[in-house]
Design a protein around this motif. Structure first.
Motif, PDB file in Angstrom:
ATOM      1  N   GLU A 179     -11.116   3.763   0.480  1.00  0.00           N
ATOM      2  CA  GLU A 179      -9.807   4.231   0.027  1.00  0.00           C
ATOM      3  C   GLU A 179      -9.371   3.495  -1.245  1.00  0.00           C
ATOM      4  O   GLU A 179      -8.864   4.108  -2.189  1.00  0.00           O
ATOM      5  N   LEU A 190     -11.314   1.351   4.520  1.00  0.00           N
ATOM      6  CA  LEU A 190     -10.289   0.837   3.620  1.00  0.00           C
ATOM      7  C   LEU A 190     -10.853   0.506   2.242  1.00  0.00           C
ATOM      8  O   LEU A 190     -10.201   0.745   1.217  1.00  0.00           O
ATOM      9  N   GLU A 232      -5.146  -2.302  -0.074  1.00  0.00           N
ATOM     10  CA  GLU A 232      -6.175  -1.783   0.830  1.00  0.00           C
ATOM     11  C   GLU A 232      -7.368  -2.720   0.901  1.00  0.00           C
ATOM     12  O   GLU A 232      -7.960  -2.929   1.957  1.00  0.00           O
ATOM     13  N   ARG A 291       0.834  -1.209   0.000  1.00  0.00           N
ATOM     14  CA  ARG A 291       0.000   0.000   0.000  1.00  0.00           C
ATOM     15  C   ARG A 291       0.866   1.256   0.000  1.00  0.00           C
ATOM     16  O   ARG A 291       0.561   2.241  -0.683  1.00  0.00           O
TER      17      ARG A 291
END
Length: 639
Positions: free
Chosen positions: A528, A525, A506, A496
């Motif tokens: 993201e 996450l 992620e 990541r």
């Protein structure tokens, strides 16, 4: 023509301002075996290498020499590559003010016949090509149709059509009796030819003065076996020189294309080959033949009956045939020769560099305030290459088939054939030859069936290439498989950090958080991952599934619809959207998406039972109990 964001790139710089530029063109190793290699790699590289103080190197990611040049080349062109390790390299190049160009030659979800598309379960693989295109400084494609389909990927785009290298030769005298009508090409186009075979047979049967000429795999000859050997000339697939001689013997040639996504995105190279040999082209009325339609350079057809009519017209009017081919030859001479167009291609690259402030293109020095090195600093690294120039008229070096690359290619072939022992043997041989090159260990670790040995190999790959996000990601996958969750988490965190735009790490971390009951962290996450890589359907699908389970149906649909626009063939997205639509009462729309999900290629990841069960419910709600029972019967039959 070069275009920028769909408009003519009128601000292209004079390529004579380039001082000591090194251009690196990278393609997949198997790409050299495809027809587009000549048009998309060899000829453009050779043409660019004739310009001033420009040096061009081409090769594949299997070569250690190419890896050494990736961060150093002033201009990097990546042709249809799908390797996540390019993402941190692009970041490094951007910081160094070096131009990175992604090239899309065919739709990544609809590759050439015989080349497998990324599996519906390989959500990471399906996302990489468009994500790399977005992450690059600009995008180039060979056709307007590809430009249209990928216009959302990158605002800086150019269309560089495939071109001929040599101008058309003088027309050769062809006998009128027999007059030869034909086609030549690769086995992947057999369905295109099969679709028009009845029309070709019918025309030949009506005209004793006509012979059909076919060049290709013996399977093509079987399509016309009923005509007999006295009416068909069959030439087995051979060299490029043999193909050129074959075309010299034709008067009329067909270019049939079924209306598939792959065919719609193809270039018009077949038409160029016909026209360069003064052969009348009769092609399918699809996007690759748009220039034929727009400039009256040949005849087009939409159906087999229209093909028959076009052939009859061409046979009846020799003067019209000559007029068509004369216009086509002039068009190639004026607009479709590679070398005269090379300055336009280089000028586009220099213009993008200037717009991004990468370097001064008149002095070879860095712009004030720009940390990037002057372009000429890359050239000393050419001393590392043990290759002569590919052509005497060009500073073009082709790195093809060095010992390490050959061994890695053999290993990949064995892995695809399911021969793991042979694959590992080849990868290990490559590792002995290149002890500091990480790729043999990475590929061996991915192929290794023993999880502990896989972890050992991947750890070594990480040591040799600390910036390889792919090695870190794959190491995390293997550690997770043997229950070492802490090690897996650390590996994915490293991945990541190395490549935030990858998104896959992620997503794996989010799955861990979800499994441990930390739903809020998992959602953060997933969000993201979706934000960093919107082409990765995996986190979007998980967020949508969580929303559906929580009754937030509109939110789920809002998440899924943009994802579906980018990958309309993916069964998982269609299934989840169908489920959300059903729960919202949009039953007809639910049926559409569920049927699409059911049409997806069968694979271990496709949950056909879940799709069919939901379809049974949809049919019942639509007042079709008989169809509903038939769906349920499918489930019982499967069981």
């Amino acid at each position: 023509m070069a275009t920028n964001g769909g408009k003519s790139a009128s601000t292209e710089l004079d390529p004579s301002s380039a001082q000591g530029l090194l251009i690196l063109h990278v393609e997949a190793a198997e790409g050299r075996k495809r027809a587009e290699h000549l048009y998309r790699t060899q000829q453009p590289c050779r043409a660019l290498g004739t310009l001033g103080d420009v040096t061009v190197v081409s090769g594949s990611l299997l070569s250690p020499s190419i890896h050494a040049l990736l961060p150093r080349a002033d201009i990097l062109v990546m042709s249809d590559l799908a390797d996540p390790d390019l993402l941190p390299i692009l970041d490094t190049r951007r910081r160094a003010r070096r131009l990175s160009v992604y090239e899309i030659n065919h739709h990544h979800l609809f590759p050439p016949p015989g080349v497998p598309a990324p599996a519906t379960g390989d959500l990471v693989g399906r996302s990489l090509s468009p994500q790399l295109a977005r992450h690059s400084d600009c995008l180039q494609v060979p056709t307007d149709e590809l430009d249209r389909r990928f216009r959302m990927v990158n605002p800086r785009r150019a269309v560089f059509p495939s071109n001929r290298w040599d101008p058309p030769r003088p027309a050769v005298k062809r006998p009128e009796h027999p007059l030869r009508v034909g086609w030549g090409g690769a086995l992947g186009h057999i369905e295109d030819v099969r679709a028009v075979a009845p029309a070709l047979r019918a025309v030949v049967a009506r005209h004793p003065e006509v012979r059909l000429a076919i060049m290709g795999d013996p399977a093509f000859a079987a399509l016309f076996a009923d005509l007999g050997p006295d009416r068909v000339d069959f030439t087995p697939e051979s060299t490029n020189d043999a193909y050129e001689s074959f075309l010299d013997g034709l008067s009329i040639a067909v270019s049939p294309l079924l209306p598939t996504t792959y065919n719609r995105c193809r270039s018009d190279s077949k038409f160029l080959e016909y026209a360069a040999h003064h052969v009348l082209a009769i092609g399918s009325d699809l996007e690759p033949h748009a220039v034929v339609r727009g400039r009256d350079l040949g005849l087009l057809f939409a159906t087999p009956n229209e093909l028959e009519a076009a052939l009859e017209r061409a046979l009846a009017d020799p003067r019209a045939r000559e007029e068509f081919t004369t216009r086509a030859v002039r068009y190639i001479e004026r607009e479709r020769l590679e070398r005269p167009l090379a300055p336009r291609r280089l000028g586009y690259y220099l213009s993008v560099m200037a717009s991004l402030g990468y370097s001064s293109l008149t002095t070879g020095q860095a712009r004030p305030g720009a940390p990037g090195p002057a372009p000429s600093t890359s050239l000393p690294f050419l001393a590392e290459l043990d290759e002569p120039p590919r052509f005497s008229d060009s500073r073009y070096f082709a790195i093809e088939g060095d010992a390490v690359e050959r061994l890695l290619s053999l290993g990949l072939d064995a892995a695809r054939a399911g021969d793991t022992d042979e694959a590992l043997r080849r990868f290990d041989e490559a590792g002995i030859r290149a002890p500091t090159f990480h790729l043999p260990r990475l590929l061996a670790g991915i192929s290794e069936t023993d999880p502990n040995r896989a972890v050992m190999r991947l750890r070594r790959a990480c040591e040799l290439a600390p910036r390889s996000c792919r090695a870190a990601y794959e190491l995390g996958v293997r550690l997770h498989a043997i229950g070492e969750q802490a090690g897996a988490r650390a590996a994915w965190q490293r991945c990541r950090t190395l490549a935030p735009s990858f998104g896959a790490a992620e997503t794996r971390l989010a799955e861990l958080a979800d499994a441990e009951g930390h739903l809020d962290e998992a959602c953060r996450l997933f969000e993201e991952a979706a934000l960093h890589n919107s082409f990765l359907a995996w986190p979007v699908a998980r967020l949508a599934a969580i929303s559906i389970e929580g009754g937030q149906l509109e939110k789920a649909a809002a998440l899924l619809r943009p994802s579906l626009e980018q990958d309309e063939e993916l069964w998982l997205t269609n299934f989840l959207l169908g489920r959300a639509c059903l729960d919202m009462g949009h039953t007809h729309e639910a049926k559409v998406h569920l049927l699409r999900a059911l049409e997806a290629p069968v694979g271990s990841d496709v949950d056909r039972d879940a799709i069919v069960a939901l379809l049974a419910t949809v049919e019942l709600k639509l007042g079709a109990p008989v169809k509903s029972r038939a769906r349920l019967a499918e489930l019982r039959h499967t069981d």
